[in-house]
Design an enzyme around this catalytic site. Structure first.
Site, PDB file in Angstrom:
ATOM      1  N   GLY A 100       0.809  -1.219   0.000  1.00 19.17           N
ATOM      2  CA  GLY A 100       0.000   0.000   0.000  1.00 19.17           C
ATOM      3  C   GLY A 100       0.838   1.263   0.000  1.00 19.17           C
ATOM      4  O   GLY A 100       0.469   2.280   0.582  1.00 19.17           O
ATOM      5  N   THR A 111       3.017   4.039  -2.736  1.00 17.54           N
ATOM      6  CA  THR A 111       2.554   4.674  -3.978  1.00 17.54           C
ATOM      7  C   THR A 111       2.478   3.654  -5.106  1.00 17.54           C
ATOM      8  O   THR A 111       1.572   3.716  -5.939  1.00 17.54           O
ATOM      9  CB  THR A 111       3.474   5.842  -4.396  1.00 17.54           C
ATOM     10  OG1 THR A 111       4.803   5.513  -4.076  1.00 17.54           O
ATOM     11  CG2 THR A 111       3.084   7.109  -3.713  1.00 17.54           C
ATOM     12  N   ALA A 112       3.414   2.698  -5.147  1.00 20.38           N
ATOM     13  CA  ALA A 112       3.386   1.693  -6.224  1.00 20.38           C
ATOM     14  C   ALA A 112       2.066   0.921  -6.172  1.00 20.38           C
ATOM     15  O   ALA A 112       1.383   0.757  -7.192  1.00 20.38           O
ATOM     16  CB  ALA A 112       4.574   0.742  -6.094  1.00 20.38           C
ATOM     17  N   ALA A 150       9.642  14.139  -4.943  1.00 23.66           N
ATOM     18  CA  ALA A 150       9.921  14.833  -6.201  1.00 23.66           C
ATOM     19  C   ALA A 150       9.605  13.901  -7.361  1.00 23.66           C
ATOM     20  O   ALA A 150       9.993  12.738  -7.357  1.00 23.66           O
ATOM     21  CB  ALA A 150      11.384  15.243  -6.259  1.00 23.66           C
ATOM     22  N   LYS A 190       7.594  21.644  -9.724  1.00 21.97           N
ATOM     23  CA  LYS A 190       9.032  21.420  -9.949  1.00 21.97           C
ATOM     24  C   LYS A 190       9.307  21.696 -11.428  1.00 21.97           C
ATOM     25  O   LYS A 190       8.742  21.022 -12.294  1.00 21.97           O
ATOM     26  CB  LYS A 190       9.365  19.965  -9.590  1.00 21.97           C
ATOM     27  CG  LYS A 190      10.778  19.553  -9.912  1.00 21.97           C
ATOM     28  CD  LYS A 190      11.012  18.090  -9.538  1.00 21.97           C
ATOM     29  CE  LYS A 190      12.352  17.596 -10.033  1.00 21.97           C
ATOM     30  NZ  LYS A 190      12.505  16.144  -9.879  1.00 21.97           N
ATOM     31  N   GLY A 244      12.080   7.111  -9.104  1.00 21.10           N
ATOM     32  CA  GLY A 244      11.221   6.095  -8.501  1.00 21.10           C
ATOM     33  C   GLY A 244       9.805   6.107  -9.057  1.00 21.10           C
ATOM     34  O   GLY A 244       9.336   5.128  -9.650  1.00 21.10           O
TER      35      GLY A 244
HETATM   36  P1  FDA Z   1       6.821   0.970   0.022  1.00 25.94           P
HETATM   37  O1  FDA Z   1       7.928   0.454   0.864  1.00 25.94           O
HETATM   38  O2  FDA Z   1       6.448   2.391   0.157  1.00 25.94           O
HETATM   39  O3  FDA Z   1       5.505   0.115   0.323  1.00 25.94           O
HETATM   40  C1  FDA Z   1       5.569  -1.266   0.576  1.00 25.94           C
HETATM   41  C2  FDA Z   1       4.200  -1.749   0.999  1.00 25.94           C
HETATM   42  O4  FDA Z   1       4.230  -3.174   1.063  1.00 25.94           O
HETATM   43  C3  FDA Z   1       3.731  -1.265   2.368  1.00 25.94           C
HETATM   44  O5  FDA Z   1       2.373  -0.858   2.291  1.00 25.94           O
HETATM   45  C4  FDA Z   1       3.822  -2.511   3.263  1.00 25.94           C
HETATM   46  O6  FDA Z   1       2.846  -2.520   4.281  1.00 25.94           O
HETATM   47  C5  FDA Z   1       3.569  -3.600   2.232  1.00 25.94           C
HETATM   48  N1  FDA Z   1       4.114  -4.894   2.630  1.00 25.94           N
HETATM   49  C6  FDA Z   1       5.411  -5.294   2.681  1.00 25.94           C
HETATM   50  N2  FDA Z   1       5.501  -6.574   3.113  1.00 25.94           N
HETATM   51  C7  FDA Z   1       4.223  -6.986   3.329  1.00 25.94           C
HETATM   52  C8  FDA Z   1       3.645  -8.201   3.793  1.00 25.94           C
HETATM   53  N3  FDA Z   1       4.386  -9.264   4.147  1.00 25.94           N
HETATM   54  N4  FDA Z   1       2.295  -8.273   3.900  1.00 25.94           N
HETATM   55  C9  FDA Z   1       1.506  -7.212   3.553  1.00 25.94           C
HETATM   56  N5  FDA Z   1       2.009  -6.052   3.109  1.00 25.94           N
HETATM   57  C10 FDA Z   1       3.345  -5.938   3.006  1.00 25.94           C
HETATM   58  N6  FDA Z   1      10.926   8.420  -5.738  1.00 25.94           N
HETATM   59  C11 FDA Z   1      10.653   9.532  -6.479  1.00 25.94           C
HETATM   60  O7  FDA Z   1       9.982   9.421  -7.501  1.00 25.94           O
HETATM   61  N7  FDA Z   1      11.141  10.738  -6.097  1.00 25.94           N
HETATM   62  C12 FDA Z   1      11.917  10.896  -5.007  1.00 25.94           C
HETATM   63  O8  FDA Z   1      12.316  12.007  -4.693  1.00 25.94           O
HETATM   64  C13 FDA Z   1      12.234   9.737  -4.234  1.00 25.94           C
HETATM   65  N8  FDA Z   1      13.026   9.812  -3.135  1.00 25.94           N
HETATM   66  C14 FDA Z   1      13.370   8.669  -2.440  1.00 25.94           C
HETATM   67  C15 FDA Z   1      14.288   8.720  -1.389  1.00 25.94           C
HETATM   68  C16 FDA Z   1      14.668   7.546  -0.726  1.00 25.94           C
HETATM   69  C17 FDA Z   1      15.677   7.591   0.364  1.00 25.94           C
HETATM   70  C18 FDA Z   1      14.075   6.323  -1.074  1.00 25.94           C
HETATM   71  C19 FDA Z   1      14.435   5.055  -0.366  1.00 25.94           C
HETATM   72  C20 FDA Z   1      13.159   6.282  -2.106  1.00 25.94           C
HETATM   73  C21 FDA Z   1      12.829   7.436  -2.811  1.00 25.94           C
HETATM   74  N9  FDA Z   1      11.961   7.398  -3.889  1.00 25.94           N
HETATM   75  C22 FDA Z   1      11.705   8.515  -4.633  1.00 25.94           C
HETATM   76  C23 FDA Z   1      11.343   6.139  -4.264  1.00 25.94           C
HETATM   77  C24 FDA Z   1       9.927   6.102  -3.750  1.00 25.94           C
HETATM   78  O9  FDA Z   1       9.846   6.381  -2.385  1.00 25.94           O
HETATM   79  C25 FDA Z   1       9.361   4.744  -3.950  1.00 25.94           C
HETATM   80  O10 FDA Z   1       9.653   4.358  -5.242  1.00 25.94           O
HETATM   81  C26 FDA Z   1       7.863   4.790  -3.756  1.00 25.94           C
HETATM   82  O11 FDA Z   1       7.524   5.331  -2.507  1.00 25.94           O
HETATM   83  C27 FDA Z   1       7.255   3.416  -3.909  1.00 25.94           C
HETATM   84  O12 FDA Z   1       7.524   2.598  -2.860  1.00 25.94           O
HETATM   85  P2  FDA Z   1       6.811   1.196  -2.882  1.00 25.94           P
HETATM   86  O13 FDA Z   1       5.328   1.422  -2.977  1.00 25.94           O
HETATM   87  O14 FDA Z   1       7.455   0.346  -3.901  1.00 25.94           O
HETATM   88  O15 FDA Z   1       7.190   0.558  -1.473  1.00 25.94           O
END
Ligand code: FDA
Length: 522
Positions: free
Chosen positions: A33, A35-36, A69, A98, A355
């Site tokens: 849950g 953004t992806a 961003a 931006k 991302g």
């Molecule tokens: P995220 O980790 O946010 O979500 C994972 C989900 O999976 C959670 O809801 C969790 O509960 C669930 N989950 C995991 N295991 C589970 C299980 N066993 N059972 C049930 N649920 C489970 N991107 C961008 O475009 N601009 C930017 O400026 C940045 N900056 C940035 C900085 C840093 C330090 C990082 C690490 C990343 C960025 N990003 C970014 C990337 C961006 O944050 C990221 O791509 C998006 O938030 C998407 O994250 P996800 O949804 O993939 O995973």
């Protein structure tokens, strides 16, 4: 189920399941849950309205919660592809604009701009300006950025004229507000929601996911599983064991200290990137405060020292958080009935805000290629190869920020300059050294570059980055006479002088929904 309505625009009829097909894809489980997960679920509901979409997330496992961003592709993705009303987004999420990235590094004392209109014709003057030391004044957007303005004009009597629609721009999004907004929207648009931790995954005899088991012992069955579980990569990595390709030779950072900093109400229309002792710091403006993050290598700096250095840069920084990450991708994003989108598949550190851009590309790939039935041929090979190639291109582009950085005063930067792997762009660097901007080179040479060293950001992006960092080259002459450039520059300067400061321009959008509506015009 949406058939025949305006939401059917762009829906491939071949993707609609046939009656009585036991292998039809009808139920999709989106695991995660962040953004992806939410953007994927919303896209599936918008473009395949007959699908039964369930989003499973564990409130016990937090989302990444940074990453505000974006890049210009996010704007049409939200408003055109997902059909999100800009007015609603502005009310609920209050994004800021931006126009590009401002890099506080390179030989010029003010650093250099990477505006989104870097591909506009005026980029042709970049080479000459680089020698004259005025590298920040080569496109209209870089001029706006240099003065913290946005292309919105006060016509008096509360009326405004906006040119936002006419230039590429992106959003800075407060991640918590954005995900809250997407959560509500998903509920309104018929996405089912399950709050549960997936504890076990059962495979069938072919190695496909058969069903999931929650921590409470409940069984969840879907026809297709979209893995949006973040760095845990629950299905693609952990369960299916799809091998991981690290980008560590090119991108050595692995941790970020994030925080927020109060601002005085003035909002910058760009993301700022500043070099630090063992990495760099982002500064992303939201309406109420700046979000900052020190991306660094844990090999060169411990957490306390990194926090202390960030506090020296921003003495008012607070709400510190540590985020660990790794840069790299899995060999495939699609195996069997599992497709991974977001950090579960690939991630590179956020230097170019890739991302969310790659998440939207993953979603377009999924929606565009998911068959109606698992009996139909699924184009896994082409999707896997194409997305892997895009990620590799981003890896090489980011590596240039390190290898050719002008900082040499710390061990981290000396190491970056001597050992960052940029081999994927070697042909391009060879041509650059012989003369730049690359965009001025002979079309046949440019064609060879596209074939041998393609970059996600195009030759204009590479020109901007390498010239901005002062990498030596033979500067090619301008393509237009100096007088005509001077006249255009004077016109641009006078336009920019009349543009509103970014925060006033945003306020105009808050009070005049008509301006938001214009963003939807074709
Ligand atoms: P995220 O980790 O946010 O979500 C994972 C989900 O999976 C959670 O809801 C969790 O509960 C669930 N989950 C995991 N295991 C589970 C299980 N066993 N059972 C049930 N649920 C489970 N991107 C961008 O475009 N601009 C930017 O400026 C940045 N900056 C940035 C900085 C840093 C330090 C990082 C690490 C990343 C960025 N990003 C970014 C990337 C961006 O944050 C990221 O791509 C998006 O938030 C998407 O994250 P996800 O949804 O993939 O995973």
């Amino acid at each position: 189920d949406g058939e025949g309505g305006p939401r059917d625009a762009g829906i491939d009829p071949a993707s609609r399941p046939r009656k009585d097909d036991p292998r039809a894809i009808r139920r999709v489980g989106v695991i995660g849950g962040g953004t992806a997960g939410y953007l994927t679920a919303l896209a599936l509901r918008a473009k395949r309205p007959w699908l039964d979409v369930t989003l499973v997330e564990s409130t016990g496992i937090p989302i990444i919660g940074v990453g505000e961003a974006t890049t210009p592709s996010m704007v049409p993705f939200l408003h055109h592809y997902l059909g999100i009303d800009p007015d609603e987004l502005y009310r609920a999420v209050a994004p800021t604009w931006k126009l590009g990235i401002r890099f506080d590094w390179g030989p010029h004392p003010d650093g250099f701009m990477a505006p989104f209109d870097w591909g506009s014709n005026s980029v042709g003057v970049l080479g000459s300006l680089a020698t004259q030391g005025d590298i920040n004044a080569f496109t209209l957007q870089s001029l706006l950025m240099a003065q913290d303005r946005a292309p919105v004009f006060d016509l008096g009597d509360g009326e405004h004229l906006s040119l936002m629609k006419r230039m590429p721009f992106a959003y800075h999004l407060d991640n918590a507000r954005f995900v809250r907004f997407l959560t509500e929207l998903a509920a309104q648009r018929g996405v089912r929601h399950v709050d549960a931790t997936i504890a076990d995954v059962a495979l069938d005899a072919d190695g496909w996911v058969d069903h999931l088991v929650t921590g409470d012992g409940d069984r969840l069955d879907f026809d297709c599983y979209v893995d949006c579980s973040g760095f845990r990569s629950l299905l693609l990595g952990k369960t299916l064991g799809v091998p991981y390709v690290p980008f560590t030779d090119s991108l050595k950072t692995d941790r970020a200290i994030t925080a927020v900093v109060p601002h005085d109400g003035r909002i910058k229309p760009y993301t700022r990137a500043t070099t630090m002792d063992a990495g760099w710091c982002w500064t992303i403006p939201t309406r109420d405060e700046d979000h900052v993050g020190y991306v660094h290598s844990s090999q060169f700096l411990d957490e306390d020292a990194a926090t202390a250095e960030l506090s020296r840069l921003y003495p008012e920084a607070h709400r510190f958080k540590t985020v660990r990450f790794r840069s790299g991708r899995h060999e495939e994003c699609w195996r069997g009935n599992v497709i991974a989108i977001g950090n579960s598949y690939a991630f590179v550190e956020p230097l170019e805000s890739s991302g969310l851009m790659m998440i939207t590309l993953g979603i377009l790939s999924l929606v565009g290629s998911l068959p109606a039935s698992w009996d139909d041929p699924a184009p896994r090979g082409v999707v896997n190869a194409a997305l892997a190639k895009k990620w590799d291109e981003i890896r090489w582009f980011l590596s240039l920020h390190y290898r050719f950085n002008t900082r040499k005063d710390t061990e981290f930067w000396r190491d970056a300059r001597s050992s960052t792997d940029v081999s994927g762009l070697e042909p391009l660097l060879e041509v650059y050294r012989g003369g730049a901007p690359l965009r001025f080179r002979d079309p046949i040479v440019r064609g060879f570059l596209e074939a041998t060293a393609p970059t996600f950001y195009g030759l204009a992006g590479v020109d901007c980055l390498l010239l901005g960092q002062g990498l030596p080259t033979r500067l090619l002459p301008m393509t237009e006479p100096v007088e005509s450039w001077a006249a255009r520059k004077a016109a641009a300067d006078s336009l920019v002088a009349q543009a509103l400061p970014a925060e006033q321009a945003l306020a105009a959008f808050d009070t005049e929904p008509r301006l938001n509506a214009e963003l939807l015009d074709d």
